[in-house]
Design a protein around this motif. Structure first.
Motif, short mmCIF file in Angstrom:
data_model
loop_
_atom_site.label_atom_id
_atom_site.label_comp_id
_atom_site.label_asym_id
_atom_site.label_seq_id
_atom_site.Cartn_x
_atom_site.Cartn_y
_atom_site.Cartn_z
N ILE A 94 -32.67 4.55 47.27
CA ILE A 94 -32.45 5.97 46.97
C ILE A 94 -33.33 6.83 47.87
O ILE A 94 -32.86 7.83 48.43
CB ILE A 94 -32.72 6.26 45.48
N ASP A 95 -34.58 6.44 48.03
CA ASP A 95 -35.48 7.19 48.90
C ASP A 95 -34.95 7.24 50.32
O ASP A 95 -34.99 8.29 50.98
CB ASP A 95 -36.88 6.57 48.90
N ASN A 96 -34.45 6.11 50.81
CA ASN A 96 -33.91 6.07 52.17
C ASN A 96 -32.70 6.98 52.31
O ASN A 96 -32.56 7.69 53.30
CB ASN A 96 -33.54 4.64 52.56
N LYS A 97 -31.82 6.97 51.31
CA LYS A 97 -30.63 7.83 51.37
C LYS A 97 -31.02 9.30 51.30
O LYS A 97 -30.46 10.13 52.02
CB LYS A 97 -29.65 7.47 50.26
N ILE A 98 -31.98 9.62 50.46
CA ILE A 98 -32.45 11.01 50.36
C ILE A 98 -33.08 11.43 51.68
O ILE A 98 -32.82 12.52 52.19
CB ILE A 98 -33.44 11.17 49.19
N GLU A 99 -33.88 10.55 52.26
CA GLU A 99 -34.53 10.87 53.53
C GLU A 99 -33.50 11.05 54.64
O GLU A 99 -33.60 11.98 55.45
CB GLU A 99 -35.50 9.75 53.90
N GLN A 100 -32.48 10.20 54.66
CA GLN A 100 -31.42 10.34 55.66
C GLN A 100 -30.68 11.67 55.48
O GLN A 100 -30.37 12.36 56.45
CB GLN A 100 -30.44 9.18 55.56
N ALA A 101 -30.39 12.02 54.23
CA ALA A 101 -29.69 13.28 53.96
C ALA A 101 -30.55 14.46 54.38
O ALA A 101 -30.05 15.43 54.98
CB ALA A 101 -29.33 13.37 52.48
N MET A 102 -31.84 14.39 54.08
CA MET A 102 -32.73 15.48 54.45
C MET A 102 -32.86 15.59 55.97
O MET A 102 -32.89 16.69 56.53
CB MET A 102 -34.10 15.29 53.80
N ASP A 103 -32.91 14.46 56.66
CA ASP A 103 -32.96 14.47 58.12
C ASP A 103 -31.68 15.07 58.71
O ASP A 103 -31.72 15.83 59.68
CB ASP A 103 -33.16 13.06 58.67
#
Length: 138
Positions: free
Chosen positions: A51-60
């Motif tokens: 989830i953290d990785n997906k959130i980080e990708q979305a934020m990027d």
């Protein structure tokens, strides 16, 4: 869910978003099924990282889109500024030429027209009061 939230604002936001997502999914899926959504404690570390990785990708992705839009707008504004500076320079040259070519009578008549047209100009006497070129010194 009892996950440790860090004191950094970004981490707190991610933690709150994660908790909101789990609560939201629980309420949506809980209405359709008899058992609420829970996170398996043994795989919670992996799911949290995912989830953290997906959130980080979305934020990027959002950040890169915003930066692109800002850069594009800056380029448009720079071009407009360049055009306005060129136009201003052209108008200043034209103004100087017209002042130099105008007779003293024409300048005096123009000054009089400007003064009568704008009596609330705050005491200004017109655009030709500076000693530029031939003209009356009122």
């Amino acid at each position: 869910m009892n996950s440790p939230c860090h004191s950094v604002a970004m981490d707190v936001g991610v933690c709150q978003l994660r908790n909101f997502s789990i609560s939201f999914l629980s309420s949506v899926l809980g209405a359709e099924s008899s058992s609420p959504v829970t996170i398996d404690k043994s795989s919670s570390g992996a799911s949290v990282v995912a989830i953290d990785n997906k959130i980080e990708q979305a934020m990027d992705l959002v950040k890169s889109h915003l930066m692109y839009a800002v850069r594009e707008e800056v380029e448009v504004l720079k071009e407009q500024i360049k055009e306005l500076i060129e136009r201003n320079s052209q108008l200043e040259q034209e103004n100087t030429l017209l002042k130099n070519l105008a007779s003293p009578e024409q300048l005096a008549q123009f000054q009089q027209e400007v003064q009568t047209a704008s009596p609330t100009s705050g005491g200004q006497t017109g655009p030709f009061t500076q000693s530029q070129g031939p003209g009356p010194t009122a």
